[in-house]
Every structure is written in structure tokens, then in C-alpha cells.
Design an enzyme around this catalytic site. Sequence first.
Site, short mmCIF file in Angstrom:
data_model
loop_
_atom_site.label_atom_id
_atom_site.label_comp_id
_atom_site.label_asym_id
_atom_site.label_seq_id
_atom_site.Cartn_x
_atom_site.Cartn_y
_atom_site.Cartn_z
CD GLU A 1 -22.37 18.76 11.35
OE1 GLU A 1 -22.46 19.02 12.57
OE2 GLU A 1 -23.36 18.51 10.63
CG ASP B 1 -26.88 -1.47 18.32
OD1 ASP B 1 -26.09 -2.30 18.79
OD2 ASP B 1 -28.11 -1.60 18.32
C1 GLC Z 1 -26.56 -5.06 18.82
C2 GLC Z 1 -25.95 -5.11 20.20
C3 GLC Z 1 -26.75 -6.06 21.03
C4 GLC Z 1 -28.16 -5.53 21.13
C5 GLC Z 1 -28.76 -5.29 19.73
C6 GLC Z 1 -29.98 -4.42 19.80
O1 GLC Z 1 -26.50 -6.28 18.18
O2 GLC Z 1 -24.60 -5.47 20.11
O3 GLC Z 1 -26.20 -6.22 22.31
O4 GLC Z 1 -28.97 -6.44 21.81
O5 GLC Z 1 -27.87 -4.60 18.89
O6 GLC Z 1 -29.63 -3.10 20.11
#
Ligand code: GLC
Length: 532
Positions: A254, A204
Site C-alpha cells: 500500500e 521476526d
Molecule cells: C528472533 C530474534 C531473537 C528473538 C526471537 C523471538 O529469533 O532474532 O532475538 O529472541 O526471534 O522473538
Amino acid sequence: MTTMTRWWRDAVFYQVYPRSFADSDGDGVGDLPGIIAHLASLAETGFDAIWLSPFYRSPMADFGYDISDHSDVDPVFGTVADLDALLVEAHRLGLRVIIDLVPNHTSAEHPWFRSSRASRQSPHRDWYVWRDGSPDGGPPNDWQSQFPRVGPGWTFDPPTGQWYLHSYLPDQPDLDWDHPEVVEAMSEVMRGWLRRGVDGFRIDVPQRLAKDRLFRDNEGLAQEPDPRFVGRRYDEDQDHVVDRLRAIRAVTDEFPDRVLVGEVYVLDQRRMARYVAGGDRLHLAHDFTFLRVPWDVAAIRAAIEGALEALGPDGWPTWCLGNHDHGRIATRFGTDGRGEARARLIQMLLLTLRGTPFIYQGDELGLPDSVVPPDRVVDIHDRDRVRGPMAWAPPSVAGAGAGFTTGYPWLPLTDQAERLNVETQLADPASMLSLVRQLLRLRRSTPALRQGDLRLLDGPPGVLIYRRALDGDRLTVVLNLGIDDIIVSTPWVPPCGRILLGTTPGREGESVDGALRLSACEGAVVRTDDDR
Ligand code: GLC
């Protein structure tokens, strides 16, 4: 020494958004047992791997992207034992499973943050980003939350009299990756899941892991490639992001055969490519220049060329045109009523390019955005409409929950579920799902589509054309994005060839002798025939 294969180069990924996939217990929210029940159908459709959006324990302020316990499954989704069972069943079916890793922030309810905010002397204080306010009593600098409705990216916390940084909701405080203990803690989180058998992670917002160490104001700098702005923002994508990626990759390496794909939300493709360069960073990067492309041949072509150039001959692109944050393909490209035809063309595009495709759940059915009345809005960032639940069976047979739930769905399903559901589409050879299944089969049986070179041609107006070639197998993909019927002739199409697959059913096997007739929004994959 671990063995490494590059299975992910041959794979097609399917994104499962667990809340909206399948609800096994009637509470209106999808769950892990629901996913397990449909894994066989995903394998049968022809997907090779799934990406699971977050299932961790969470207060759900951002529907799971606010994690309060990285090692547990939220009760709404099931248990860790369910996740183990999901991995066993997926692997038995030959499906790999990657899961979301959210390294930039935690929930404000995470024990680390609770400890951090409790006192300036807390051992976890520096795990997050705390600063004194500006002299005028406002936040430390002008950084904003990614969600405009939130406003400033800082919140004042009275107990300790300082501000903490949150790139998203105030419920999602940013971790400080300059702190070695944070890197170690997140590495342990990764190891825990890798040991359980996940095949990798979707990372993310990796660009957020490196902010300006001087905390300079953005002063209107934007990431958008907009001529009104010059430069880049200071709150993300600083050069030392590469160190973070290396740390994440080292942990992944790893374990054998794992993959990292980043949600690299950086709209400069050369900078995006840095996240996957060098063999010691991520393996794959979602390219948001491509995801945000308008319905326009020149723009799509430029986005593809831009990615290929930026990644270089040894790089490997990732193609994705939808996810749980962006409008549905059939709606985005369908303001004039041609959404379904365009969605079919898009699937042909995604599954015939050189690179790894990602398909968001429901796009294989051509789902449009759900209509969400104001009293059912739950997301702060207008994303509910793309998170409408899957429809598995026609409501006339399965009830209003369309096989997604026997209860009241957390978000409305599409009002077209009677037609846009898995069961109905499986029975219809002309359906979107049948087309996607054919495309997946074609890709799997055609090495040139997976590993072949890609060369974009200058086609006639409104037509996107490219060639794929490997070991003498030569394919031409012709996509008529325009609204007129056309005849595409040599040199674009081969003097002797035949259609392997068209977006219109029944054209397989048709010969193409120097001319290919395509209706509006129709596409075809043509193989050059050497035998005649
Ligand atoms: C990314 C995710 C989204 C989320 C954001 C914060 O963009 O895809 O859904 O709100 O990160 O984690």
C-alpha cells in the site's frame, strides 16, 4: 497505484541493535538519540540502509522481542519523537531505515494478552493459542520452546484453566494468525509505522506464523538437516505460511518502495526460497544455512550454490553471517587465533557476492564475542556475548565506556576496545573498518559487483573463487581460506588483470599476469584487463 523500485537490491544493510549501539544519557543502555548521533558516520562508511532491532515498549524479558505496546517507544530508548527525528535524519543522509516487526508473539504484558488470559469469554481470547491439557494433565502436545532452558512451549494459566502456546519465553505468548482480527491488528501496526516513514520491516521468525492446525506432536522431528531426523516439525513452516506472507506483503505494497526481509529460520534452502517466491511474499530472506556455515570452502560453496539454485534466476539472495543471536564472526571462525584475518575475508565475501548483504554492528570492526562473567549474564539463551556494546573511541581517551556510555554498560564491552573501536580504526588505513569502507566504496562504484552474474569456479584446494560479470566488466574474487600461502594461476585468474582491492592493504593496482600470490587467509578482487 504506488511506484516500486528495487532499491534494496543495490543496498548494503547495517543492523543496529539499539541497546548496544550508543548511549546518549549515561544509563548504560543505548538509545535512539545515540543512534541519531552516529547516523552520519554510518552513511559516511558507505552503508545504504539500517535495520533497527526492536525499540518498542517492552518489559525486556527478551530484550525488546517481547512487545507490550506496538505503537510506542520504550522509555529506555527514547520517545516516538526521537524515532521520527531518526527517520528524518537518516533520510536526509540518504539512509533507509527498516524496523523489526514481531508478528508471531507479543509480551504477556500486552493489553491483548492481558485481556485474553482474563477470561474464556474475552474478545481477545482467540487472539492467542489456548488449549486444554492432555488427558494426563500435561501440556496439549510435545512442542518445545525455541529456548531449551524454557522447556515446553506451553504454560498452564490457572485463572482460566487452559494452556497457552509460546514458541519462545512464557512471557512471549504466540498470537493465532488463523484469527482474522489478529491479521488486521498486525496490519494496522504495520500501517502505523509505514505512515511514519519507515522503509520496511525485518520480519521476526516468519516461519512460526503457520503451525499445524491439528497440533500434531513433533515426536523428535527437527528442522535441522540431520540424518537422524526425518521430516519437519509441526510447530512452524506449514504450507499456509504463504497466506500470512501475502497478507503482510499486501499491506506493505500500500506504500511505495518499502521492503520486507524475513528472518526465515528454515534450514532447507528450497523451503526458505518459498518465502520470497512469486512476487507476492517477502522481498528478501536471511538464509541461515549460509549464516551457520563452517569455515570450509566446500560448505561455503554449497551454501551459496544452494541459495542461488533455490531462489532461481529471478530470485535475489540475501547474505548475512552475523546478527544479535549468533556468535561473532571473528570468534566463531577464530578458534585458532586467525579470527581477524578470517573476519576480513568474510567481509570481502559478503560484499562481493550477488545479492543484498547485511552486516551486524561491530562486525565492521572485527569485534569478537564479549567475555560475560556469570554475574552479568542476562539472556536465557547465551546471546549476551554477541550483544556487547560498540566501542567508539579508545578507553584510554574516552573512559571505560569507550564512547558507548559514560555510565556502566548493561553488558561488558570487548576487552580489546583500545584497538577495536571506530575512532582508532578510522585513523588506521590497515584496519578492518578501513577495509570495509573500501569494499563498500568498490561495491558502490562497480555495477558488476551489485548486479553482475555470479559463477562459482572449482578452485584449488582451500580457495573459494567466483566470477562476477556485467557488460564486459569481468571480476574474479579469490579468497584463500587455507592456512598456507598459495599462487593461484590461470585459468582461475586472468592472464591479464589487476587487483582492485585486497584484504591486505596496499595491493590495489598490482598486476596479475596469470598468477596471483595470496598469503594464508588473504583475498583479492581482480579485474580482467582488456587493454593489454
Ligand atoms: C528472533 C530474534 C531473537 C528473538 C526471537 C523471538 O529469533 O532474532 O532475538 O529472541 O526471534 O522473538
